[in-house]
Design an enzyme around this catalytic site. Structure first.
Site, PDB file in Angstrom:
ATOM      1  CG  ASP A 235       2.463  -2.311   1.758  1.00 40.33           C
ATOM      2  OD1 ASP A 235       3.022  -2.136   0.651  1.00 40.33           O
ATOM      3  OD2 ASP A 235       2.048  -3.425   2.127  1.00 40.33           O
TER       4      ASP A 235
ATOM      5  CG  ASP B  46       3.559  -1.048  -3.284  1.00 43.38           C
ATOM      6  OD1 ASP B  46       3.953  -1.612  -4.324  1.00 43.38           O
ATOM      7  OD2 ASP B  46       3.100  -1.671  -2.312  1.00 43.38           O
TER       8      ASP B  46
ATOM      9  CG  ASP C 268      -0.480  -5.817  -4.815  1.00 43.89           C
ATOM     10  OD1 ASP C 268      -1.660  -6.136  -5.006  1.00 43.89           O
ATOM     11  OD2 ASP C 268       0.410  -5.939  -5.675  1.00 43.89           O
TER      12      ASP C 268
END
Length: 345
Positions: free
Chosen positions: A227, A27, A29
């Protein structure tokens, strides 16, 4: 998936994760960058990991094109090509193309990344509900997305035009904190249309994004790195692959302890340096307590108890095993906060 994951504890690995897996599905961001800047340690960690595994960047953010994302990564010191980037814009464009004829008009509520992805599938982006669209596609358009764009989507959806969304993440991390994501914008359209319509969603954690990622990367033993529990980790769960949660974005230790089974990562680490090492094994049982490093975690009187000393990530891994075995931190009382505070959270 690792057997340990199904036993309700974080997994262990004697080998560095960058050697145990052939492809990292990263991922962006909150994992690699936040806003314009790199997450601490990300650049150095990815440079080192590149020697053992292929790096692919998988993002629910449909705003930017793969070329723009690759350019940003390269500027940060992480060499990347457009082919290394897989976006939810690409996944939703494939989903739409499977449902409407080539050359169809599609009302776009989002950024340039979404428009380019639709054109690659032979579809024609349009700007108005009055342009006779065959579908409506909604993706993150950035903080300056004009309010009138949501109105155009609502007009078309209320007329019965099929509605698609790149993703439904309610929030998105940035340099200044956590802001509203595309899921919040989707809710605006849902409310405006009386809650009678639901979009077809392509992004993580749903299968279209996993399908797009596998098709574009050719990964044979992938490791999802993210995250967010509700997109990255659940997406890995749905795809039947292992995952690494890093605590540099949305998820926090308290949320990790309370995670339902589909939100429990295979591994957990502080940041992307976790790719470069093995992962310590969590030992023990609910009866005797769970150990990791110098820590032991258990549940006594319905409360989480942490004893010992050592690296705080080891303490968190032990706490995860204790909490997950008892059905989540919510079943373990307020002592979960006390245990986490002892680890510096």
């Amino acid at each position: 998936m690792t057997e340990q994951r199904w036993r309700g504890r974080p997994g262990g690995s004697e080998r560095a994760l960058s050697e145990a897996y052939d492809t990292a599905l990263l991922d962006l961001d909150g994992v690699v960058y936040a806003g314009a800047g790199a997450i601490p340690h990300a650049v150095e960690a990815l440079e080192a990991a590149r020697g053992g595994m292929h790096l692919a960047y998988v993002t629910n953010n449909a705003l930017r094109t793969p070329d723009a994302v690759a350019e940003h990564l390269t500027e940060l010191g992480i060499p990347a090509a457009a082919g290394d980037v897989i976006t939810s814009a690409q996944a939703v464009a494939r989903l739409v193309a499977d449902q409407v004829p080539e050359g169809s008009r599609v009302l776009v509520i989002g950024g340039e990344g979404l428009r380019i992805a639709l054109r690659e599938r032979g579809l024609v982006p349009v700007e108005s509900a009055d342009d006779d669209p065959a579908a409506v596609v909604q993706g993150y358009g950035g903080p300056e997305q004009p309010w009138g764009r949501f109105a155009e989507a609502a007009y078309a959806v209320a007329r019965g035009v099929p509605w698609f969304a790149s993703n439904t993440d309610l929030t998105i991390p940035g340099a200044r904190g956590i802001g509203p994501g595309n899921g919040a914008a989707v809710e605006v359209v849902r409310i405006a249309t009386g809650g009678r319509y639901e979009p077809r969603v392509a992004g993580k954690p749903l299968p279209p994004m996993h399908r797009e990622t596998v098709l574009r990367t050719g990964a044979r033993r992938p490791l999802v790195v993210g995250d967010r529990l509700d997109t990255d980790i659940e997406g890995a769960f749905n795809g039947g692959v292992d995952s690494l949660l890093v605590l540099t974005g949305v998820a926090d230790p308290a949320g990790l302890l309370a995670a339902v089974p589909e939100h429990r990562p295979t591994y957990v680490d502080a940041d992307l340096r976790g790719l470069l090492t093995g992962q310590p094994e969590v030992t023990g049982s609910a009866e005797d307590g769970f150990g990791c490093g110098g820590w032991t975690a258990s549940v006594a009187g319905g409360a989480l108890v942490l004893d010992g000393d050592g690296e705080r990530m080891d303490g968190l891994r032990a706490l995860c095993a204790a909490a997950w075995t008892q059905g989540g931190a919510g079943a373990c009382g307020a002592a979960a906060d006390k245990a986490l505070a002892r680890l510096g959270w």
